[in-house]
Design a protein around this motif. Sequence first.
Motif, PDB file in Angstrom:
ATOM      1  N   ALA A 110       0.862  -1.230  -0.074  1.00 52.26           N
ATOM      2  CA  ALA A 110      -0.038   0.020   0.024  1.00 52.26           C
ATOM      3  C   ALA A 110       0.943   1.378  -0.198  1.00 52.26           C
ATOM      4  CB  ALA A 110      -0.811   0.030   1.127  1.00 52.26           C
ATOM      5  N   CYS A 111       1.726   1.185   0.602  1.00 57.68           N
ATOM      6  CA  CYS A 111       2.806   2.486   0.816  1.00 57.68           C
ATOM      7  C   CYS A 111       4.249   2.317   0.284  1.00 57.68           C
ATOM      8  CB  CYS A 111       2.874   2.809   2.186  1.00 57.68           C
ATOM      9  SG  CYS A 111       1.206   3.076   3.176  1.00 57.68           S
ATOM     10  N   HIS A 112       4.951   1.257   0.511  1.00 54.76           N
ATOM     11  CA  HIS A 112       6.358   1.314   0.241  1.00 54.76           C
ATOM     12  C   HIS A 112       6.811   0.272  -0.830  1.00 54.76           C
ATOM     13  CE1 HIS A 112       5.558   2.542   4.720  1.00 54.76           C
ATOM     14  NE2 HIS A 112       6.273   3.690   3.959  1.00 54.76           N
ATOM     15  N   GLY A 113       6.405  -0.848  -1.073  1.00 55.91           N
ATOM     16  CA  GLY A 113       6.823  -1.537  -1.886  1.00 55.91           C
ATOM     17  C   GLY A 113       7.011  -0.976  -3.325  1.00 55.91           C
ATOM     18  N   GLU A 114       8.214  -1.321  -3.987  1.00 60.68           N
ATOM     19  CA  GLU A 114       8.490  -0.858  -5.441  1.00 60.68           C
ATOM     20  C   GLU A 114       8.710  -2.024  -6.327  1.00 60.68           C
ATOM     21  OE1 GLU A 114      12.220   1.615  -5.210  1.00 60.68           O
ATOM     22  OE2 GLU A 114      11.255   2.843  -3.937  1.00 60.68           O
TER      23      GLU A 114
END
Length: 187
Positions: A110-114
């Motif tokens: 939701a926020c950090h994974g690339e």
Amino acid sequence: EYGGGGDMDKYFAIMEALSYHDLSLVIKFGVQFGLFGMSIYFLGSEKHHKQYLSKVGTLELPGCFAMTETGHGSNVRGIETTSTYDHRNRSFVVHTPNALAQKEYIGNAACHGELATVFAKMIVDGRDYGVSAFLVPIRNKDGSPAPGVTIRDCGEKMGLNGVDNGIIIFDNVRIPYDNLLDRFACV
């Protein structure tokens, strides 16, 4: 050899120490290193190890482990996401064919994974060769979703609000051939 200590006892000691502070942090730690990093280590080959593991270990490359789908949970044989091989471009096209095939409750999504290790049916010349793992970019460095990727937040979790579980949907996302984690499969 890729920056880690190779000491599983210390790994679990760190997880235990973190758990005294915040269980959300332990989950994010486990997703980044235990699921995402270890999927590259155990399912990929030396080219993947050299390209990604140091970056995973230093958090330069935050990632996800995208196996679970809405319609089947963690029953890997039921996965509906496809990764279709394109001979002309020597690439794969990753696609979510319906709402039940969206990747759901994916940690760090939701926020950090690339980058995500995505489990999908490998389709070559119209034939399903079963589930394989692929590295698929899901987010740009500026935090925006990668082209063809839709990401939604699953929302707060009671007592674990620091865990950013998300839903990932792929709309014909093209990845290079080398993004196939090829320890057990190749074309």
